[in-house]
Design an enzyme around this catalytic site. Structure first.
Site, PDB file in Angstrom:
ATOM      1  NE  ARG A  78      25.153 -90.950  51.885  1.00 49.51           N
ATOM      2  CZ  ARG A  78      23.961 -91.337  52.357  1.00 49.51           C
ATOM      3  NH1 ARG A  78      23.119 -92.008  51.569  1.00 49.51           N
ATOM      4  NH2 ARG A  78      23.608 -91.062  53.595  1.00 49.51           N
ATOM      5  NE  ARG A 147      20.053 -95.081  48.629  1.00 49.44           N
ATOM      6  CZ  ARG A 147      19.821 -94.755  49.894  1.00 49.44           C
ATOM      7  NH1 ARG A 147      20.833 -94.733  50.755  1.00 49.44           N
ATOM      8  NH2 ARG A 147      18.599 -94.471  50.310  1.00 49.44           N
ATOM      9  CE  LYS A 231      18.071 -98.010  53.321  1.00 50.60           C
ATOM     10  NZ  LYS A 231      18.651 -97.134  54.351  1.00 50.60           N
ATOM     11  CE  LYS A 233      21.863 -99.163  52.275  1.00 49.45           C
ATOM     12  NZ  LYS A 233      22.120 -99.062  53.733  1.00 49.45           N
ATOM     13  CB  CYS A 454      25.440 -93.561  62.247  1.00 47.90           C
ATOM     14  SG  CYS A 454      24.347 -93.183  63.645  1.00 47.90           S
ATOM     15  CB  CYS A 460      20.976 -88.011  61.465  1.00 46.79           C
ATOM     16  SG  CYS A 460      19.906 -89.345  60.846  1.00 46.79           S
ATOM     17  CB  CYS A 499      17.735 -93.922  64.596  1.00 51.66           C
ATOM     18  SG  CYS A 499      18.110 -94.318  62.873  1.00 51.66           S
ATOM     19  CB  CYS A 503      23.615 -95.711  58.927  1.00 53.30           C
ATOM     20  SG  CYS A 503      22.071 -95.115  58.207  1.00 53.30           S
TER      21      CYS A 503
END
Length: 659
Positions: A78, A147, A231, A233, A454, A460, A499, A503
């Site tokens: 990424r 991120r 994370k 953001k 996603c 994934c 899930c 995302c």
């Protein structure tokens, strides 16, 4: 003022195992540095955790799993592109890498970066090195760290506030970038790549302490040896522009300008986040809160204060409870603000008044404001690929090569081509059409235009069901339903994930699908089209074969009882779920819809297709399928990511049309 920047030590609970992995990594070096040199197909569990900080996830292709054999290990890489900016040379490098090392596709992320899938371990170092040498980066694209910093993607040259937002997205990214030398040591053998010079103000701010935000004499002055609990953001936007989904971010700055259109300061929002876990009510999606206003001169200190508060007080014992949103939820906004002010060394001011937030996708042709144009291209589910007559990847490569255009990736996983001369407009439009790409956003399905999904299966590891691969058929089914109900002009924001991690931000959608088992989804309703209100879960487990049966009464109620110009999300929120359920329970199908086929076992080793207009239908028509046929149908449906119902209907329709 905070006297110490040593994270508090929990008295009764041990830190999670990831905390130990980070501590032992020698600032993100090991065991990645050792294992990248080994002739293996995959990394160990400890290396996988550290590899994320370098911008890569280890995955395996579940479609290729064979019992008794090693998993089909591959890597997703990424990129980190503040504000979504991608220069021409970097894009061409990524396109080449996708062809040589990846799965021949690029995927635009919902955080304005690129992902490449399918890279083998033996090619990982070459791929990341090539990105760095083309003025790109993957550092911090994943992991317990800041991120990619988002910003509105529209390249308006005559709107200074947008230029300020891009500039500060870059500055925030610089401020919060890891300082460890591990990245260049591992991927470039210690050679520091030529890169843009950092803003001197950012460099000075990173080292400035006095209030407990910095670890002195550390390779990571802001993060320390443990980095962040999870994370973190960030986004920077302008008043009124919610293209970045600002309420879903840990930290958002809103640019406030003076009468001369110079930056005066920033409104601060904090505590948004969407990740959750099914069956764990202590995990939840949360909107960011307004925290206050900070003058331009103090913005870096304010960012560091917020980061330090989460760094030092975020939960490092339970990773499900580690995001900033939980700290603010547990403490309350006032206590959180008070702690931030201690680290900052001064109080925050009251937030400045703002206009209402509006979502924009900036698709189609627009004036940049400097005599040039930009073109926003819809990329379904963010997947840049060549497939049959649709050759988006080839088209973008040829356009970038021929016209040397930079691009900005959007928070809605689309692409904006920038700095187009007016005399190039027709040639570019023709090139897109020739390659099967529609440049006019009004000519594509509006459900598709405002949808996101996603990647989910097969790569994934968290996905429990399909998302990207099945989204086109789901949208098609919704569109057919709308047409049958006389709602062909209606559209709404539809988002899907495989899930509950969120995302594709389904909890901010008017109609959200959240994977909850094979071919089963939670159904979320009631967010607004401008992404300022959370949806709520309406159905815990919706088998995808029951989609029409569940949606039809909701849409009929919407058609009958909506207010003028009311959107579907606003209607669901206003009416309330009790009213929706009451209407649905009394709803009788009028036979206007064709019966849907639900496959059932007759108990005698054969499968039956029960044709019915939903579970409430009185008449039931059955079609018996032999076991071998059913087995093939099920396997085909799983491989194509489609419901068996859809495949049965398509096959029967094709057969009947041929008669």
């Amino acid at each position: 003022m905070v006297k110490s920047s040593t994270p508090p030590t929990p008295v009764t609970r041990k830190p999670s195992k990831v905390e130990g992995i980070k501590e032992r990594s020698n600032f993100l070096r090991e065991p990645v540095a050792t294992e990248i040199l080994q002739d293996t197909t995959h990394f160990t569990e400890e290396a996988i955790q550290i590899l994320k900080f370098h911008g890569s996830y280890q995955q395996d292709n579940r479609d290729n799993r064979i019992k008794g054999q090693e998993k089909d290990y591959q890597f997703m890489v990424r990129t980190k592109n503040p504000g979504g900016f991608v220069p021409a040379q970097l894009y061409l490098t990524l396109d080449k890498l996708a062809e040589e090392y990846g799965n021949q596709t690029l995927r635009v992320t919902t955080r304005q970066g690129f992902q490449m899938h399918g890279i083998l371990k033996r090619n990982l170092k070459s791929a990341i090195a090539a990105i760095i040498k083309s003025m790109g980066s993957t550092l911090g694209a994943c992991g317990d760290i800041n991120r990619n910093v988002m910003a509105p993607p529209a390249p308006f040259k005559n709107k200074p506030e947008y230029q300020h937002a891009w500039q500060y997205s870059e500055y925030v990214a610089q401020l919060l970038s890891p300082q460890t030398g591990a990245y260049y040591e591992i991927w470039l053998d210690g050679e520091k790549a030529i890169s843009a010079e950092e803003n001197p103000e950012v460099v000075a701010a990173r080292q400035k302490n006095g209030t407990g935000t910095v670890f002195h004499d550390s390779e990571e002055p802001l993060y320390g040896t443990h980095y962040m609990p999870r994370k973190f953001k960030c986004s920077v936007t302008v008043p009124g522009d919610n293209s970045v989904d600002l309420f879903s971010q840990d930290l958002t700055l809103v640019v406030i300008t003076n009468d001369k259109q110079e930056v005066e300061g920033f409104n601060i929002y904090a505590g948004g986040g969407l990740g959750r876990t099914h069956g764990k009510e202590e995990t939840f999606a949360r909107l960011a809160d307004p925290i206050g206003y900070i003058a331009k001169a103090d913005v870096y200190d304010a960012i560091k204060a917020i980061v330090a508060t989460q760094r030092d007080y975020g939960d490092r014992t339970d990773r499900r409870h580690a995001r900033l949103k939980y700290l603010i939820h547990d403490w309350g906004v006032d206590k959180f603000r008070s702690m931030v002010e201690k680290y900052l060394g001064k109080p925050l001011e009251a937030s400045k008044p703002l206009p209402e937030w509006k979502y924009e996708d900036f698709l189609g042709w627009h004036e940049q404001g400097d005599g040039k144009l930009f073109l926003g291209i819809s990329v379904e589910n963010g997947r840049i690929k060549d497939e049959g007559s649709f050759r988006l990847r080839t088209a973008l490569r040829e356009i970038v090569q021929q016209y040397n255009l930079s691009m900005r990736l959007t928070p809605h996983h689309n692409v904006i081509l920038c700095d187009i001369a007016p005399d190039q407009k027709q040639a570019i439009a023709n090139l897109l059409v020739t390659h099967g790409v529609e440049p006019d956003p009004n000519a594509i399905s509006q459900l598709v235009r405002y949808s996101m999904a996603c990647p989910a299966l097969p790569t994934c590891g968290l996905a429990t069901t399909e998302s990207e691969r099945i989204m086109p058929s789901v949208l098609q089914r919704i569109e057919v339903l709308l047409n049958r109900l006389g709602l062909s002009q209606e559209h709404f924001v539809v988002r899907m994930t495989g899930c509950p991690n969120g995302c594709a931000r389904p909890y901010m959608a008017e109609l959200g699908f959240v994977g909850n088992g094979p071919s089963t989804y939670q159904l979320w309703l009631g967010a607004d089209a401008n992404q300022t209100r959370l949806a709520q879960v309406y159905i815990e487990k919706l088998p995808l074969d029951n989609l029409e049966a569940e949606l039809e009464p909701l849409l009929v109620y919407f058609k009958q009882s909506r207010q003028p110009n009311e959107s579907f999300g606003d209607f669901c929120d206003r009416i309330g779920f009790d009213s929706l359920r009451e209407f649905t329970s009394k709803y009788e199908f009028q036979g206007a819809l064709e019966p849907e086929i639900a496959l059932q076992d007759d108990g005698n080793g054969e499968q039956e297709a029960a044709a019915n207009a939903a579970t409430a239908a009185k008449a039931r028509r059955r079609i018996t399928l032999r076991e071998p046929v059913y087995a093939k149908l099920k396997a085909t449906a799983e491989s194509q990511g489609k419901p068996m119902t859809q495949l049965v209907n398509e096959a029967i329709e094709a057969f009947l049309q041929g008669q």
